[in-house]
Write an enzyme that holds these catalytic residues in place. Structure first.
Site, PDB file in Angstrom:
ATOM      1  CE  LYS A  44      -3.315  -1.206  -0.517  1.00 36.64           C
ATOM      2  NZ  LYS A  44      -4.220  -1.570  -1.276  1.00 36.64           N
ATOM      3  CG  HIS A  99       4.576  -6.285  -1.568  1.00 33.85           C
ATOM      4  ND1 HIS A  99       4.894  -5.176  -1.298  1.00 33.85           N
ATOM      5  CD2 HIS A  99       3.125  -6.667  -2.026  1.00 33.85           C
ATOM      6  CE1 HIS A  99       3.402  -5.211  -2.072  1.00 33.85           C
ATOM      7  NE2 HIS A  99       3.475  -5.327  -2.228  1.00 33.85           N
ATOM      8  CB  SER A 129      -3.431   2.917   2.253  1.00 34.67           C
ATOM      9  OG  SER A 129      -4.077   2.008   0.487  1.00 34.67           O
TER      10      SER A 129
END
Length: 287
Positions: A44, A99, A129
């Site tokens: 995010k 990630h 988010s």
């Protein structure tokens, strides 16, 4: 925390819908090429935006891929199941996203000359988010109340662990000129300037006309309208856009609409303590 929605990898929680033992082994053994470019983010923090930007910057603004290939195949995740199926379709220079924190990148990454663009975003906005994303993503656990989710976030009981650990892992590397840090907020503030920096870092020497074209097609409005980029192709059982659109606002400082003064004090005290001694040059304050 154990849940069928997650698997553990290096003590991190990863959504089992997109990751399994085979995909993680594939990532570990992945053969990174010197010309590869990785967009690295904590979830995010602007991942989807970089999936839009990188193919355009690497291919002189050619719009064909962003209108014909879903973003998850255009710039696949290193750690997800999908990579093994699309890797042979990727043309050099390949753009990938991950990630992963630095220390669990594959060995071939460390011995390569591959470049990294690390996008950092205000953790208060990251959390907001992420909270909304958990509400619409059927493959993630229900976030509970904002208060409950904030505690999970601060303790790292969310996918890919603590925000502070992730940032620090990529700040303290031996990558030197192979890594470029950019803030999500810089991209929101002046996308053409951000694109110039990215182009210069990647050595693509784009014309100003091409920079402006890319900026136009990578605007939040354009991406939200593009079915290859807005995740509307994903079945409702996995992402329920009626609950919250995947591309929600695309702005900075939405956190100001969400935190109470008590929550803000708690959040900033934890983050600041964990980031003590880090000299980050950012367009926002951690406090």
């Amino acid at each position: 925390m154990s849940s069928p929605r997650y698997i553990r990898h290096h003590d991190l929680l990863l959504p089992s819908e997109a990751h399994d033992a085979q995909s993680l082994e594939y990532a570990q053994n992945f053969s990174v090429e010197d010309t590869d470019v990785f967009a690295v983010t904590y979830p995010k923090s602007g991942t989807i935006w970089m999936q839009e930007i990188l193919p355009l910057v690497l291919n002189d603004g050619d719009l064909t891929p962003i209108h014909t290939i879903p973003n998850w195949d255009r710039v696949p995740w290193l750690e997800e199941k999908r990579l093994a199926f699309v890797v042979d379709q990727l043309k050099s220079p390949r753009a990938l996203v991950t990630h992963f924190p630095y220390h669990i990148m594959p060995p071939s990454f460390h011995t390569s000359k591959a470049k990294v663009i690390y996008v950092i975003r205000n953790p208060k906005d990251v959390m907001v988010s992420s909270y909304h994303f958990h509400q619409m993503a059927g493959f993630l656990e229900d976030p509970g109340t904002f208060d409950e989710f904030m505690e999970k976030f601060l303790e790292g009981r969310v996918m890919f662990g603590k925000w502070t650990d992730h940032v620090k892992s990529w700040r303290h590397t031996a990558l030197q000129d192979r890594i470029m840090f950019i803030a999500y907020e810089e991209m929101v503030e002046d996308l053409p300037a951000a694109l110039r920096r990215i182009s210069e870092f990647l050595g693509t020497k784009l014309s100003e006309k091409t920079i402006q074209k890319i900026a136009e097609h990578c605007s939040f409005k354009s991406m939200k309208a593009n079915k290859m980029s807005n995740f509307s192709l994903i079945p409702k059982q996995y992402m329920d856009h009626d609950k919250s659109p995947f591309l929600r606002k695309g702005i900075a400082e939405d956190w100001k609409n969400c935190f109470s003064s008590e929550q803000l004090a708690r959040f900033t005290s934890v983050i600041c303590k964990e980031m003590e001694g880090e000299s980050l040059s950012l367009p926002w304050s951690l406090a």
